[in-house]
Scaffold this active site. Structure first.
Site, short mmCIF file in Angstrom:
data_model
loop_
_atom_site.label_atom_id
_atom_site.label_comp_id
_atom_site.label_asym_id
_atom_site.label_seq_id
_atom_site.Cartn_x
_atom_site.Cartn_y
_atom_site.Cartn_z
N CYS A 2 58.78 125.98 84.19
CA CYS A 2 58.72 127.25 84.89
C CYS A 2 57.46 128.02 84.53
CB CYS A 2 59.94 128.10 84.50
SG CYS A 2 61.51 127.22 84.66
N LEU A 55 61.15 126.01 88.26
CA LEU A 55 61.15 124.64 88.76
C LEU A 55 62.47 124.04 88.29
CD1 LEU A 55 59.57 122.30 90.14
CD2 LEU A 55 58.76 121.67 87.86
N SER A 56 63.38 123.78 89.21
CA SER A 56 64.74 123.38 88.85
C SER A 56 64.80 121.92 88.42
CB SER A 56 65.69 123.62 90.04
OG SER A 56 65.65 124.98 90.43
N ILE A 57 65.19 121.69 87.15
CA ILE A 57 65.30 120.34 86.61
C ILE A 57 66.71 120.06 86.11
CG2 ILE A 57 64.42 118.74 84.85
CD1 ILE A 57 62.34 119.45 86.96
N ILE A 58 67.29 121.02 85.39
CA ILE A 58 68.64 120.89 84.83
C ILE A 58 69.48 122.06 85.32
CG2 ILE A 58 70.00 120.96 82.70
CD1 ILE A 58 67.72 119.47 81.32
N GLU A 81 61.76 122.33 78.08
CA GLU A 81 62.98 121.52 78.03
C GLU A 81 63.38 121.33 76.57
OE1 GLU A 81 64.69 120.74 80.59
OE2 GLU A 81 63.26 120.89 82.24
N GLY A 365 52.15 108.97 78.06
CA GLY A 365 51.87 108.38 76.75
C GLY A 365 51.07 109.29 75.84
#
Length: 633
Positions: A2, A55-58, A81, A365
């Protein structure tokens, strides 16, 4: 992932200003927005406003921020996160906390209720957060251990203002724009202005692994985590390999937690290939891989990415960057907020743009080289230590050879390395990390600008890290310095901005702090020895990754800007750097600019990174400092 912003003020918070600040963060959170505004709190003249772009992730349905505790006395806006939030939630519920969402955000606010600033030690993940405690009238800001998520702040006219990005702060009408000339000096040396500085005077970055408390008009900043290299593990190589694999698989598993699709950036190097391998071990099917390449085959690694993608049956997509990609540079300048001279930001943006069309979360990575000793400069430092033990007459002969090599273009890189052997280990490292070293900056700067910055020594930034770390082993000191400087100030900035500009969340298993603490505890000889880098990681992956990937030499994420500046972009570069507006800024000696352009065009010297840094600086100046330039954002 976000964008966050906020204001604490003795005046009423103007909602339109707060919305304007959040508006320029839309790319970081295009799915939703939310605000918390309270004017003149009881028994106080303080007003507070928090803004959030999501920003919707969970928890896609109920995770709207700002989020509050049970009695609505504590509020949070948060970017990041927390990968262990489900375990933390179980413990909090057992202690009586009530939840109204399924988000990781709400876990943080209840941890803060119980532990205050100590709550940060329980968080395993990446974050930039702001918590307003209405009872204590205290604002608490914090940034994750490695600085994956950005957070900047300033004070002006009895207001404390913070945001995910500088351009959000610049939206506030009380903010005056002024270039910090010492930060400009730092930028030209390192290709970035390190925390807590920004290119703007009076706007600061909260450093990684720090928290800030704003209370009664006063700022208190404290470090809450550091990485120890002196406490070495009593562990044999075989056990170290097994533990490396276990921790890498564990950290990858944690970063797969998502309510939306997850992909992976695949370069074909060991680190990103290792992440793909861990995803396969964890049963991800299909694995979605995304790679970037160049027409110039000297910089193109797509064939290696294809080998890994085929090995694990991935759904693989590629994008080839061409010289006309430079058209996107103004867009990059806008997103980076400051001059930023890492040219790999260009392909990073393009691969993020391609990836965002298919997934909302991508694994990377990043930090594999810093954790396991992957850079050529680590070999250089080790070889330098051997050189220092040679008799004087041998060292003299080596340096004479280096001077003779300067006329042979193809081996100038070797000559530059050999010349670096003539100084102390700390100065050697500094020379390899500098774009414009002291002599070149003295030649570049105008007399007026040189006189302005002469009392400030930008070399002290890295000298203080490498000399003041109290770490016994030389290579460990270099690892630590890279982890505290180049990694968070360059690489992670590059990735965060490139991905968030495309509303894409990036996560790296190698940045897990438990994995990093383990690798810091390994003897440096486990990582770099016998002219080989990343030994323990490569041995742990033997039989998992193809030998062709494990045994290939490191290429790095290079961009053929040197060839572009001699070819398709030759006129573009000259038109911008030699424009009257650029030359009249007063920073530089026009003769030296013309000289390095001419030397680069004739291949007398490779000035590609220096020219790129000057190009980015001038474009930034036109956009952020010149009248009318701000209209672009």
């Amino acid at each position: 992932m976000c964008g966050i912003c906020g204001i604490v003020s003795t005046d009423a918070v103007d909602k339109q200003i707060l919305q304007s600040m959040a508006g320029v963060l839309h790319h970081r959170g295009p799915d939703d927005e939310g605000y918390y505004i309270k004017d003149h709190l009881p028994e106080s003249s303080i007003s507070v406003g928090l803004g959030h772009k999501r920003l919707s992730i969970i928890d896609l349905e109920s995770g709207r921020q700002p989020i509050h505790n049970e009695d609505k006395t504590i509020w949070i806006v948060y970017n990041g996160e927390i990968y262990n939030f489900r375990d933390l939630r179980k413990d909090l519920e057992a202690r009586g906390h009530k939840f109204y969402t399924r988000t990781d955000t709400e876990v943080i606010i209840h941890l803060y209720e119980d532990y205050g600033p100590e709550c940060l030690k329980y968080l395993r993940g990446m974050f930039a957060l702001a918590i307003w405690d209405r009872k204590t009238k205290r604002l608490f800001l914090a940034r994750d251990r490695m600085g994956q998520k950005p957070l900047v702040y300033t004070q002006a006219n009895n207001k404390f203002i913070f945001a995910s990005e500088i351009k959000a702060i610049l939206k506030h009408p009380d903010i005056q724009r002024e270039v910090d000339l010492n930060s400009l000096d730092l930028y030209l040396m390192y290709q970035y202005a390190p925390s807590p500085r920004t290119i703007f005077k009076n706007i600061k970055k909260l450093p990684p692994a720090h928290y800030l408390i704003y209370e009664k008009g006063q700022i208190t900043i404290k470090r809450y985590w550091d990485l120890s290299f002196n406490s070495k593990l009593n562990i044999d190589k075989k056990t170290a390999q097994e533990e490396t694999l276990r921790l890498l698989e564990e950290s990858t598993k944690l970063r797969l937690v998502s309510d939306v699709p997850v992909g992976v950036f695949l370069s074909g190097g060991v680190d990103s290939s290792a992440v793909v391998a861990m995803m396969a071990r964890l049963g991800v099917n299909p694995i979605k891989t995304f790679s970037i390449g160049f027409e110039d085959q000297r910089f193109n690694e797509l064939k290696y990415a294809r080998i890994v993608a085929q090995r694990f049956g991935a759904e693989h997509k590629e994008f080839v960057v061409k010289p006309d990609a430079i058209k996107i540079l103004p867009e990059l300048i806008r997103h980076y907020n400051e001059p930023f001279a890492d040219s790999s930001a260009l392909p990073s943006y393009y691969v993020a743009k391609m990836t965002s069309e298919h997934v909302k979360v991508v694994l990377t990575g990043d930090a594999g080289d810093e954790c396991f000793g992957g850079y050529d400069r680590y070999l250089g430092m080790k070889m330098g230590a051997g050189y220092d033990s040679l008799p004087q007459f041998v060292r003299t002969a080596v340096l004479k050879s280096a001077q003779g090599m300067q006329s042979i273009f193809k081996i100038r890189k070797l000559a530059r390395f050999l010349e670096g052997l003539a100084v102390s280990p700390q100065a050697r490292y500094l020379k390899w990390m500098s774009i414009f070293d002291r002599d070149r900056r003295n030649a570049l700067y105008s007399k007026e600008f040189l006189n302005t910055v002469k009392t400030y020594d930008p070399s002290q930034y890295l000298f203080n890290l490498i000399s003041g770390s109290n770490i016994d082993d030389l290579l460990d000191r270099v690892f630590y310095t890279d982890i505290m400087s180049y990694l968070p100030e360059d690489l992670l900035v590059k990735v965060d901005i490139a991905t968030m500009a495309n509303s894409l969340e990036a996560r790296s298993p190698f940045l897990d702090h438990k994995l990093m603490e383990f690798t810091a505890g390994l003897p440096s000889v486990y990582k770099v020895s016998n002219f080989n880098t990343k030994q323990i990681l490569k041995k742990s992956l033997k039989g998992i990754l193809p030998n062709r990937i494990l045994n290939r030499s490191k290429k790095g994420f290079g961009v053929p800007i040197g060839n572009w500046f001699r070819g398709e972009l030759k006129d573009y570069l000259s038109d911008i750097l030699l424009d009257n507006k650029a030359l009249k800024r007063g920073y530089f000696d026009p003769k030296y600019i013309k000289q390095i352009i001419a030397e680069h065009n004739t291949a007398e010297c490779d000035h590609s990174h220096r020219l790129w840094s000057l190009l980015n600086l001038e474009l930034w100046h036109g956009m952020f400092m010149d009248k009318g330039g701000e209209k672009i954002y």
